[in-house]
Design a protein around this motif. Structure first.
Motif, short mmCIF file in Angstrom:
data_model
loop_
_atom_site.label_atom_id
_atom_site.label_comp_id
_atom_site.label_asym_id
_atom_site.label_seq_id
_atom_site.Cartn_x
_atom_site.Cartn_y
_atom_site.Cartn_z
N ALA A 1 -5.39 4.98 -6.61
CA ALA A 1 -6.31 5.05 -5.64
C ALA A 1 -6.52 7.14 -6.24
CB ALA A 1 -6.64 4.45 -5.34
N LEU A 2 -5.70 7.37 -6.42
CA LEU A 2 -5.10 9.26 -6.03
C LEU A 2 -4.53 9.40 -7.29
CD1 LEU A 2 -4.32 9.80 -2.56
CD2 LEU A 2 -6.18 9.94 -3.47
N PRO A 3 -5.25 8.53 -8.87
CA PRO A 3 -4.15 9.43 -9.55
C PRO A 3 -4.25 10.80 -9.90
CG PRO A 3 -6.65 9.07 -10.09
CD PRO A 3 -5.87 8.97 -8.51
N ASP A 4 -4.42 11.89 -9.06
CA ASP A 4 -4.42 13.01 -9.78
C ASP A 4 -3.18 13.46 -8.75
OD1 ASP A 4 -6.07 13.17 -11.41
OD2 ASP A 4 -7.58 13.52 -10.27
N VAL A 5 -3.17 12.39 -7.48
CA VAL A 5 -1.06 13.09 -6.20
C VAL A 5 -0.29 12.79 -6.88
CG1 VAL A 5 -1.21 13.10 -3.86
CG2 VAL A 5 -3.99 12.97 -4.49
N PRO A 6 0.47 13.95 -7.23
CA PRO A 6 2.00 13.67 -7.21
C PRO A 6 2.15 12.50 -6.16
CG PRO A 6 1.64 15.63 -6.49
CD PRO A 6 0.33 15.75 -6.50
N THR A 7 4.29 11.86 -6.48
CA THR A 7 4.50 11.63 -6.38
C THR A 7 5.68 12.82 -5.13
OG1 THR A 7 6.61 11.10 -7.68
CG2 THR A 7 4.52 9.89 -7.30
N LEU A 8 6.28 12.68 -4.45
CA LEU A 8 7.78 13.22 -3.31
C LEU A 8 8.42 13.48 -4.27
CD1 LEU A 8 7.12 12.21 -0.07
CD2 LEU A 8 6.43 14.29 -0.55
N VAL B 1 1.03 -0.97 0.35
CA VAL B 1 -0.36 0.23 0.10
C VAL B 1 0.65 0.93 -0.45
CG1 VAL B 1 -1.92 1.09 0.96
CG2 VAL B 1 -1.82 -1.09 1.78
N PRO B 2 0.96 2.28 -0.75
CA PRO B 2 1.80 3.30 -0.66
C PRO B 2 1.15 4.19 0.52
CG PRO B 2 0.12 2.54 -3.00
CD PRO B 2 -0.26 1.89 -2.30
N ASN B 3 2.03 5.35 0.92
CA ASN B 3 1.72 5.85 2.31
C ASN B 3 1.37 6.91 1.29
OD1 ASN B 3 3.51 4.29 3.33
ND2 ASN B 3 3.12 4.81 5.16
N VAL B 4 0.74 8.07 1.62
CA VAL B 4 0.71 9.35 1.38
C VAL B 4 1.05 10.84 2.20
CG1 VAL B 4 -2.01 9.05 1.68
CG2 VAL B 4 -1.46 10.89 0.26
N LEU B 5 1.43 11.60 1.92
CA LEU B 5 1.15 12.56 2.63
C LEU B 5 -0.26 13.41 2.82
CD1 LEU B 5 2.29 15.22 4.65
CD2 LEU B 5 3.39 15.92 2.54
N VAL B 6 -0.47 13.74 3.53
CA VAL B 6 -2.26 14.18 3.31
C VAL B 6 -2.35 15.90 4.59
CG1 VAL B 6 -3.57 12.64 3.13
CG2 VAL B 6 -2.54 12.91 5.10
N ILE C 1 -9.96 -0.07 -1.25
CA ILE C 1 -9.03 0.23 -0.29
C ILE C 1 -7.51 0.76 -0.15
CG2 ILE C 1 -9.49 -0.27 1.83
CD1 ILE C 1 -7.42 -2.29 1.87
N GLY C 2 -7.48 1.56 -1.87
CA GLY C 2 -5.85 1.49 -2.34
C GLY C 2 -4.69 0.83 -1.79
N ALA C 3 -4.87 -0.77 -2.03
CA ALA C 3 -3.48 -1.27 -1.90
C ALA C 3 -3.96 -2.14 -2.69
CB ALA C 3 -3.72 -2.47 -1.11
N VAL C 4 -2.76 -2.79 -3.54
CA VAL C 4 -2.21 -4.19 -5.60
C VAL C 4 -1.70 -5.17 -4.23
CG1 VAL C 4 -0.46 -3.95 -6.48
CG2 VAL C 4 -0.52 -1.84 -5.44
N PRO C 5 -2.71 -6.14 -4.50
CA PRO C 5 -2.20 -7.64 -3.93
C PRO C 5 -0.74 -8.24 -4.60
CG PRO C 5 -4.73 -7.18 -5.73
CD PRO C 5 -3.55 -6.26 -5.56
N VAL C 6 -0.27 -9.04 -3.69
CA VAL C 6 0.62 -9.51 -3.78
C VAL C 6 1.09 -10.69 -4.36
CG1 VAL C 6 3.22 -9.35 -3.24
CG2 VAL C 6 1.97 -7.39 -3.12
N GLY C 7 0.92 -11.46 -2.79
CA GLY C 7 0.90 -12.65 -2.83
C GLY C 7 1.51 -13.86 -3.46
#
Length: 328
Positions: free
Chosen positions: A236-243, A129-134, A293-299
């Motif tokens: 899940a948040l395509p319009d939010v840039p990366t750090l 799951v990516p982290n996000v600065l909010v 929930i904004g998670a990427v499955p791994v398995g």
């Protein structure tokens, strides 16, 4: 060459014992599970670990035919829950949903009552799951550049919350301070649930939490997302840039979550668990829930998860040292 009768008898006994032990292990694997399974979440309710554990628990209960109970044991940067599982009976009935936080705690805490790599057996990584600065809307900054300028203007005044000392969120915040030359004060919580409540209420200014517990609040306009901490944007948040895009070049941190068991758990049970977890992770229903929930499955395999833990433990040891993050 003819063998001595005594040697023959010894070999026969050894073979019989091996067969008995093997059949005993196989019998246990075939009989497992015969009762409730407990999944320990080392954080308070309301966070990403809790959401993933409960979704996984529901599906495991269905596939294994036994109740799966999720039990929250928060505190000390997720180490209380990990210690509990490390010391539990190794019979496959007590599991941990661990996370990247545990590879960090190894370096942050001077003394731990368990060894994460030695005392826990990896089963499979479930999701990343990516982290996000909010930030709380009361914080005037509309982007990372403005936030850095505000923090430099008022050193030590702004605060960021995490779900515990020595967790991924704590370290990401410390890294942000180093990379941006700011002094934003850290406030630890026992999980994302209580952290998010205070963030919404304005008791703290910002967080670097995983996407999951804040996603609905971002979409509702109750929190403002400034950047995600991974090198790629979040679906899940395509319009939010990366750090990285926001000026902090090379910043790339996310959070993985996975299942572990006490290290002496029979190999056959761990193998069965891995099969069940990977099948669930690859199911359309589970993947849909993770997307929500904004998670990427791994398995992945147990060996792949073990390699990931080893690599992260070594990598974060350097980051912890550079960020000067320590606990007693």
């Amino acid at each position: 060459m003819q063998q001595h009768p005594r040697q023959v008898r010894r070999m026969a006994k050894a073979l019989a014992l091996a067969v008995l032990l093997g059949s005993g292990a196989n019998a246990m694997a075939q009989a497992w599970p015969a009762k409730n399974i407990t999944i320990v979440v080392p954080f308070a309710t309301g966070g990403t670990t809790d959401a993933i554990a409960r979704t996984l628990g529901q599906e495991l209960s269905r596939s294994l035919g036994q109740p799966v109970i999720v039990e929250n044991k928060p505190g000390a940067g997720a180490t209380i829950g990990a210690d509990y599982v490390a010391k539990a009976k190794p019979d496959g009935y007590t599991l941990l949903v661990g996370a990247v936080h545990h590879t960090i705690a190894t370096s942050v805490y001077k003394k731990l009552p368990y060894d994460f790599q030695r005392d826990l057996a990896p089963v499979s990584t479930v999701a990343m799951v990516p982290n996000v600065l909010v930030v709380n809307p009361n914080v005037p900054a509309k982007n990372v550049k403005e936030l850095v300028a505000l923090a430099k203007k008022t050193p030590g005044k702004l605060t960021f919350g995490s779900n515990g000392n020595g967790t991924g969120q704590h370290l990401i915040g410390a890294q942000f301070n180093i990379a941006s030359g700011t002094d934003i004060m850290h406030v630890p919580y026992k999980g994302s649930g209580p952290l998010t409540i205070d963030l919404l209420g304005g008791q703290i200014d910002m967080s670097f939490d995983t996407v999951t517990p804040v996603l609905s609040h971002i979409r509702a306009g109750k929190l403002r997302a400034l950047a995600v901490t991974t090198i790629q944007r979040s679906a899940a948040l395509p319009d939010v840039p990366t750090l990285d895009e926001s000026g902090l070049k090379g910043f790339d941190q996310g959070t993985w979550f996975g299942v572990l068991a006490p290290v002496a758990t029979p190999k056959e049970v761990v193998t069965r668990l891995n099969t069940e977890v990977v099948n669930i992770v690859n199911s359309a229903e589970f993947r849909k829930r993770m997307e929500e929930i904004g998670a990427v499955p791994v398995g992945n395999s147990a060996a792949q998860m073990a390699s990931q833990i080893k690599t992260d433990t070594e990598r974060y040891a350097k980051l912890v040292k550079d960020a000067k993050v320590t606990m007693q």
